[in-house]
Design a protein around this motif. Structure first.
Motif, PDB file in Angstrom:
ATOM      1  N   ASN A 104      32.104 -27.572  25.251  1.00 35.96           N
ATOM      2  CA  ASN A 104      33.291 -27.513  24.398  1.00 35.96           C
ATOM      3  C   ASN A 104      34.514 -28.002  25.166  1.00 35.96           C
ATOM      4  O   ASN A 104      34.672 -27.761  26.361  1.00 35.96           O
ATOM      5  CB  ASN A 104      33.505 -26.083  23.910  1.00 35.96           C
ATOM      6  N   TRP A 105      35.420 -28.650  24.443  1.00 36.59           N
ATOM      7  CA  TRP A 105      36.600 -29.252  25.061  1.00 36.59           C
ATOM      8  C   TRP A 105      37.510 -28.214  25.727  1.00 36.59           C
ATOM      9  O   TRP A 105      38.164 -28.526  26.724  1.00 36.59           O
ATOM     10  CB  TRP A 105      37.391 -30.034  23.992  1.00 36.59           C
ATOM     11  N   ARG A 106      37.564 -26.988  25.201  1.00 40.73           N
ATOM     12  CA  ARG A 106      38.485 -25.993  25.766  1.00 40.73           C
ATOM     13  C   ARG A 106      38.043 -25.552  27.153  1.00 40.73           C
ATOM     14  O   ARG A 106      38.850 -25.373  28.066  1.00 40.73           O
ATOM     15  CB  ARG A 106      38.576 -24.769  24.837  1.00 40.73           C
TER      16      ARG A 106
ATOM     17  N   THR B  80      30.646 -31.174  22.293  1.00 35.78           N
ATOM     18  CA  THR B  80      30.806 -32.383  23.114  1.00 35.78           C
ATOM     19  C   THR B  80      32.288 -32.761  23.137  1.00 35.78           C
ATOM     20  O   THR B  80      33.013 -32.511  22.174  1.00 35.78           O
ATOM     21  CB  THR B  80      30.028 -33.586  22.543  1.00 35.78           C
ATOM     22  N   HIS B  81      32.679 -33.364  24.223  1.00 35.92           N
ATOM     23  CA  HIS B  81      34.045 -33.895  24.304  1.00 35.92           C
ATOM     24  C   HIS B  81      33.984 -35.182  25.109  1.00 35.92           C
ATOM     25  O   HIS B  81      33.067 -35.399  25.898  1.00 35.92           O
ATOM     26  CB  HIS B  81      34.995 -32.894  24.962  1.00 35.92           C
TER      27      HIS B  81
ATOM     28  N   GLN C  48      28.847 -23.812  29.606  1.00 38.39           N
ATOM     29  CA  GLN C  48      28.619 -24.014  28.173  1.00 38.39           C
ATOM     30  C   GLN C  48      27.735 -22.933  27.545  1.00 38.39           C
ATOM     31  O   GLN C  48      28.072 -22.401  26.482  1.00 38.39           O
ATOM     32  CB  GLN C  48      28.046 -25.412  27.924  1.00 38.39           C
ATOM     33  N   ASN C  49      26.626 -22.594  28.183  1.00 42.22           N
ATOM     34  CA  ASN C  49      25.759 -21.575  27.587  1.00 42.22           C
ATOM     35  C   ASN C  49      26.490 -20.241  27.386  1.00 42.22           C
ATOM     36  O   ASN C  49      26.259 -19.536  26.406  1.00 42.22           O
ATOM     37  CB  ASN C  49      24.508 -21.342  28.446  1.00 42.22           C
ATOM     38  N   PHE C  50      27.363 -19.918  28.342  1.00 41.18           N
ATOM     39  CA  PHE C  50      28.065 -18.631  28.282  1.00 41.18           C
ATOM     40  C   PHE C  50      29.052 -18.586  27.117  1.00 41.18           C
ATOM     41  O   PHE C  50      29.217 -17.556  26.462  1.00 41.18           O
ATOM     42  CB  PHE C  50      28.797 -18.413  29.607  1.00 41.18           C
ATOM     43  N   TYR C  51      29.715 -19.720  26.869  1.00 42.22           N
ATOM     44  CA  TYR C  51      30.749 -19.735  25.831  1.00 42.22           C
ATOM     45  C   TYR C  51      30.240 -20.173  24.454  1.00 42.22           C
ATOM     46  O   TYR C  51      30.829 -19.839  23.438  1.00 42.22           O
ATOM     47  CB  TYR C  51      31.925 -20.621  26.267  1.00 42.22           C
ATOM     48  N   ALA C  52      29.146 -20.937  24.437  1.00 43.49           N
ATOM     49  CA  ALA C  52      28.727 -21.590  23.177  1.00 43.49           C
ATOM     50  C   ALA C  52      28.425 -20.606  22.059  1.00 43.49           C
ATOM     51  O   ALA C  52      28.714 -20.861  20.901  1.00 43.49           O
ATOM     52  CB  ALA C  52      27.519 -22.490  23.421  1.00 43.49           C
ATOM     53  N   ASP C  53      27.858 -19.460  22.389  1.00 39.32           N
ATOM     54  CA  ASP C  53      27.532 -18.502  21.327  1.00 39.32           C
ATOM     55  C   ASP C  53      28.585 -17.403  21.197  1.00 39.32           C
ATOM     56  O   ASP C  53      28.353 -16.400  20.533  1.00 39.32           O
ATOM     57  CB  ASP C  53      26.127 -17.920  21.520  1.00 39.32           C
TER      58      ASP C  53
END
Lengths: 445, 445, 445
Positions: free
Chosen positions: B208-210, B325-326, B373-378
């Motif tokens: 994610n872009w953030r 994606t970014h 990413q895995n930590f934030y994606a969900d």
């Protein structure tokens, strides 16, 4: 829910077989098992072979949706949750250890004590108030016979309640020889035996761990092995299947202490080896009976006694990684009292057992388990499977596992596989990488 | 929701650090930011480098879930929604332009005016009543310093309200030299400066872009760079991190006009460079201080002044493509008043900055962001992250971005990435294609 | 729902075209079609070419989410549900047939009669009560012109209600010559004609079958072919599109018996070939008119008469595999009364029609259909498409298909593609395998 058998597809006539049918009543007796897609937690699982983690090495794995980092220091292995408290990256992706008692996060320097998991410093923030107030969950570790076992627990599970490793390993001999005697072979070796050597391999299976596990001890599945090279090279008689002939063909072990599981009275009068199917004109040929006995204990450990040869035991684990992947472990245990015996065992393992058994013979099992995945993955299989006499084994297992597991793992959150369709996974896949068990290190120039 | 800090995992004792903890009260102050998985819309973003779109070329990209087609005619670039009104295909997949003022859909011939976006004809249906009644959204375009910027807007956003590009670019110098003075370097060059040259690259980041954006200006992340070749080749002193020593270490800029963002008073007495961690026996060595200053403005533009060398500024964008994606942009800006200066800048960029900085040094950032990413994606990460003193920077950013963004992009619909697990994506992945930023042309014989 | 046209995006002025706009009223008339993401069931579909299934061969395919195994014995093909009743594996993954009248499951030996589908024995459980009480659904099979057709039905669909294959094939000639006369060509050959030869290919398209199907007979899509090698090699005049000039340009066939579909009066005064667009300065050149006529019947079969040459008909099917894949069939039918004619047809097919038409010309269609997938896959397309005069063809088709289909296939359960993001699919994809139509055999040493 009623106790009516679930009718499905075209029923040609009536008279469906009874006890082994998965009626809603029987299904309700193993509901916890159906809920355990991510595995049973608070159990001992194999993590690595000892030689996969040499001194000072760091590796990351995932079991039951729990990311775990292992580091060996002065011979001792430490295991911590592999997810930095700060922003959740895995420590094992780029191991950074400044001394022998800690592991630091490579991203912002959160540093954890290997023994306690406590946050002991932050590299660029040594005075932060957070230090000393929190930490990562640690996991008890035990090595035996060349294998590293980890007690995978929930974050709050107390040290004092950690059971001995033996409670999550197959029945031991000769301790159980009186209970489970067998005239054909001496007491079966186990990983906790003195001088036991476990040789084997592990790899990722692309299906749920339960589907994989049930294959190991269901007594009709051996049909998949009928064309195996080892069977014909050895001239073994491998039956078409084994049929239960009595209600007590399976002994359920639920002692207050020790492993919980089931033992099958194979090659006794309680199970009939089927050597012929007249309808199909099938008849098994071969000169040598290849007697073995399978049992299974929580959290899903198969023991095949007297297999693939005399004085050996084959162990298998189907360690849950996510709800759709498991790490498939195949291990042959033998007691080797001298270096010569050890060398001979290794030689024979390399030349015969690894290529012809763990690969040639058991590859068929791996494929068979993956072949069931589509049917079970969306729940269809649990409702629609049509079980028969030989399935008394998995049904008995499902029920006892439902009663005796120490916890149902929650679906993974914030870890690999909790979301399955991220662009990150597609990137890795485009690059030829399958979803796996071990963390792949960040590659830098 | 209460103001209690969220307790998570094993809390060893009490006394958690306060202001920087992500309590539910603080989280509620940046809820819009948490909602902006697909980015902030109605902002200027870089789309391509100017030389990626030569005369008469057509290219398709996606920003904030909005498909955009660009065509350059007589030097001027036009940008339209890249989704035919008829049946939704992307015009850029197989560009078809019959004259200099239109672009036609290659499928059924819907033809749009480049300037207005209006449907001006349909190839095989020149009298259709639909003609002249509808059209595609257009996007304002501006080129500067060799970069193409596009104002990515919602369909209804009025032309009259489009802000100047400068409002979505970093603070400019020498205009802001009084407000943000620095004794060590002259006014930092910016892309809008006369004779500014922006050299750089862009590529897709799989997160994610953030998460990507926050990495750029968090003052503890520089630990990931400690082993970078450029640092050691140059003998730079790169601190372990920078610690805030005062509450006014970050200046939030919320002027009525101009960019909204934050400036960090790095290498002043408000931030202490940490060169040592006694607990770990760490001490930074190196001969040369490498002073820099980071700031960030909406919609997520990083400026690193005086980096990677004198008279240069490094800009970075983390342009949302989808929610996972970014497009990661790294650009080095320098004012080159003569062709010789320009050539020299290009040479040094090719030989030093591109391989050692944008790749060698910043690749570490790219990997670090994907590692989160895995930590934030969900959603786990937003709830469970455990922030510390140095995280005052991202928290300040989250709050100001929540207050000043011009719109939260809606989750993509009917575009690449709105569904992630289509067979089409699996096909592309099997063929070795990762999810990306630019449209790949249909290949015909 | 009101009858108001759905307003979308920027409406420049009023006066939108009327009948062909997808208003909510018109949409409601084809709701069943919108629900048929997994296809129409209880219809005849092509499964394989006859020579893909030689004597004693076994193959597995999937149509409308139904897994089907085919075996040819003594020339006759049998088709059964390809999902063992026991634990759901596909019989075709590792075919095991002990005699000419059965197929056995390779896993636990469930054995089914090829004719009836009944469970006739279990290899290692020949006395089980389940035997004779249940079975697999069977599917009627018919071969014609070198193609194997299967009637894909729901589990309960009675044999007595199976319609003739001709009901699911295009209109036949000369039977329909009076109804659909054409001065330019003799009666078009069809697969059921005596001595008909169907030469062609099938491959997987990565989009929904409906989107694919509509492309075939929409009279503006031919624009995608304007640069095709065959068109220019032959000096054909291919119009920019064909415009309806009257309300009766399409004849809907809804006879009580026989195929349900639509015939388009192309190259009559009811459709005007558009050879010019003055706005764009476009004019079609070429010396030879290439007259053809398209029709479509349930369950989605395109017939192009007089194409790609004299005395030929091109058939196309878009057979649903899942909701996001279909098997694209392209077949050229010609009557060959002598071996010489047959050989000549084959030669010309290999040298001209396969490379230049089925590939060169129709590859454009395949790409075009996949280009629509993102727009339609999440439902956006059905709501937002903006249809015009030439779309009278797909809209007429959607309505008649909604009225006359024999059943809407339920979303696949327990089969490949019912879950799309399993680790198993990622494994295959990492190995370079796309989601496909045919079952890939288990590979053993």
């Amino acid at each position: 829910m009623s106790d009516q058998p679930i009718i499905r597809r075209r029923v040609v006539s009536h008279g469906i077989s009874d006890a082994r049918v998965n009626s809603s009543k029987i299904q309700s007796q193993y509901q916890p098992y159906k809920d355990a897609a991510w595995g049973f937690i608070n159990h001992w699982y194999p993590a690595l072979f000892s030689d996969e983690l040499p001194e000072d090495e760091v590796k990351g794995i995932q079991i039951c949706g729990v990311p775990i980092v292992l580091r060996r220091v002065n011979g001792k292995i430490h295991a911590l949750k592999d997810q930095c408290l700060h922003r959740g990256v895995r420590l094992s992706e780029k191991p950074m250890c400044f001394n022998k008692s800690t592991i630091s996060c490579w991203y912002h320097g959160f540093t954890y004590d290997l023994e306690s998991g406590n946050l002991v410093t932050i590299v660029a923030n040594p005075e932060d108030k957070l230090i000393g107030t929190t930490g990562l969950t640690t996991y008890p570790v035990q090595e035996a016979a060349g294998m590293v076992f980890v007690f995978v627990r929930e974050d709050g599970f107390p040290d004092a309640d950690v059971p001995p490793l033996a409670d999550d390993l197959p029945f031991r001999f000769p301790q159980e020889s009186e209970r489970f005697p067998h005239p054909l072979w001496p007491a079966s070796p186990g990983v906790l035996d003195e001088n036991a050597v476990a040789l084997g391999m592990h790899r990722t299976g692309f299906g749920n761990w339960r589907i994989a596990c049930e294959n190991g001890f269901d007594n009709a599945h051996i049909l998949v092995h009928k064309d195996s090279t080892i069977v014909h090279a050895m001239d073994w008689v491998l039956p078409l299947g084994l049929l239960p002939t009595a209600d007590d063909g399976i002994e359920v072990v639920e002692d207050e202490k020790g492993p919980k599981g089931l033992m099958q009275w194979l090659f006794t009068d309680k199970w009939q080896p089927v050597l012929e199917n007249k309808e199909l004109g099938l008849k098994v040929e071969g000169a040598k009976g290849r007697y073995y006995r399978t049992s299974v204990v929580l959290p899903g450990v198969l023991m095949v006694e007297n297999w693939p040869g005399e004085h050996m035991t084959q162990y298998e684990w189907y360690v849950p990684i996510t709800d759709d992947t498991h790490e498939y472990w195949e291990v042959i245990v033998r007691v080797c009292d001298t270096p010569e015996e050890r060398e001979k065992h290794q030689y024979r393992y390399d030349r015969v057992y690894k290529p012809l058994c763990l690969h040639g013979f058991n590859d068929c099992d791996l494929y068979a388990r993956e072949a069931m995945q589509n049917f079970y993955a969306d729940g269809t299989g649990w409702d629609n499977e049509q079980l028969v006499a030989t399935d008394v084994s998995p049904i008995t297992w499902r029920k006892l596992a439902s009663r005796w597991n120490r916890g149902i793992a929650k679906p993974g959150r914030g870890v690999a596989g909790s979301l399955k369709d991220t662009a990150l996974r597609f990137k890795d896949t485009a690059d030829g990488r399958r979803p796996g068990y071990e963390v792949i290190r960040i590659q830098e120039d």
